[in-house]
Scaffold this active site. Sequence first.
Site, mmCIF file in Angstrom:
data_model
loop_
_atom_site.group_PDB
_atom_site.id
_atom_site.type_symbol
_atom_site.label_atom_id
_atom_site.label_comp_id
_atom_site.label_asym_id
_atom_site.label_seq_id
_atom_site.Cartn_x
_atom_site.Cartn_y
_atom_site.Cartn_z
ATOM 1 C CG HIS A 212 -7.136 -4.811 6.625
ATOM 2 N ND1 HIS A 212 -6.814 -6.033 5.918
ATOM 3 C CD2 HIS A 212 -6.959 -3.655 6.133
ATOM 4 C CE1 HIS A 212 -6.217 -5.477 4.839
ATOM 5 N NE2 HIS A 212 -6.193 -4.297 4.940
ATOM 6 C CD GLU B 68 -3.016 -0.743 -0.010
ATOM 7 O OE1 GLU B 68 -2.809 -0.085 -0.868
ATOM 8 O OE2 GLU B 68 -4.012 -1.457 -0.011
ATOM 9 C CG HIS C 254 -8.820 -2.263 1.835
ATOM 10 N ND1 HIS C 254 -8.363 -2.092 0.994
ATOM 11 C CD2 HIS C 254 -8.132 -2.839 2.654
ATOM 12 C CE1 HIS C 254 -6.948 -2.333 1.175
ATOM 13 N NE2 HIS C 254 -6.816 -2.589 2.148
ATOM 14 C CG HIS D 95 -4.300 0.589 5.606
ATOM 15 N ND1 HIS D 95 -5.501 0.506 5.577
ATOM 16 C CD2 HIS D 95 -3.771 -0.605 4.672
ATOM 17 C CE1 HIS D 95 -6.095 -0.288 4.755
ATOM 18 N NE2 HIS D 95 -4.989 -1.089 4.328
HETATM 19 ZN ZN LIG Z 1 -5.321 -2.890 3.461
#
Ligand SMILES: [Zn+2]
Length: 214
Positions: free
Chosen positions: A94, A74, A154, A92
């Site tokens: 999940h 990412e 996501h 980031h």
């Molecule tokens: Zn991700």
Amino acid sequence: MLLAEQRRLLCDHGRRVVETGLVLGTSGNLSVRLGDLVAVTPGGLALDRLDPEACPVVGVGGDLVEGDLSPSSETPMHLAIYAATGTTAVVHTHSTFATVVSATLTELPPVHYNTTLLGGVVQVAGYATYGTAELAANVMTALGDRRAVLLANHGGVTLGDDLPEAFEAARLLEWLCEVYVRARALGEPRTLTEEQLSAVVRRRQAPAFPFSED
Ligand SMILES: [Zn+2]
């Protein structure tokens, strides 16, 4: 070693996102920028088992500057955020409730006034395959000038002036999503209006004393 302190902080916060349940195993990534360099977590490794040498350093253009491992898949999304904002740290994850909301809605309904700490009503970026320029572009469209965004089906992304701030924003985003999901289980939650949210921002900016009515 370039960005030694920043890479040490990446490891610390890699452990914290796992310990607080925001990340399972390798399903998240973090980065921190200093000038034209970005230290980022590597792809495919558990975030709670990193050492500073394992965290690659890339230029803001994406070129690998130092490190033996590949940067997180990412990284293009992180770099797009740095290119377009003044932020210096990105987290980031999940995390469960953020992902639940991202899979269901187009924005996180403002049922608690602390959404203002994230810069307003958090939007859900359109779905695109992870690691692609398309996902990075969708994230930038939905982020606006806020400090958080959800990624459809996501997870979530948060920004900060440093890693502790981006990490706390990730915890707040997850909490706000959990509150909404749990409230939804009881009935149709009341959402705050734009005026009510603006009043919170004004209240926070106002001096504590003297109290005023305006
Ligand atoms: Zn991700």
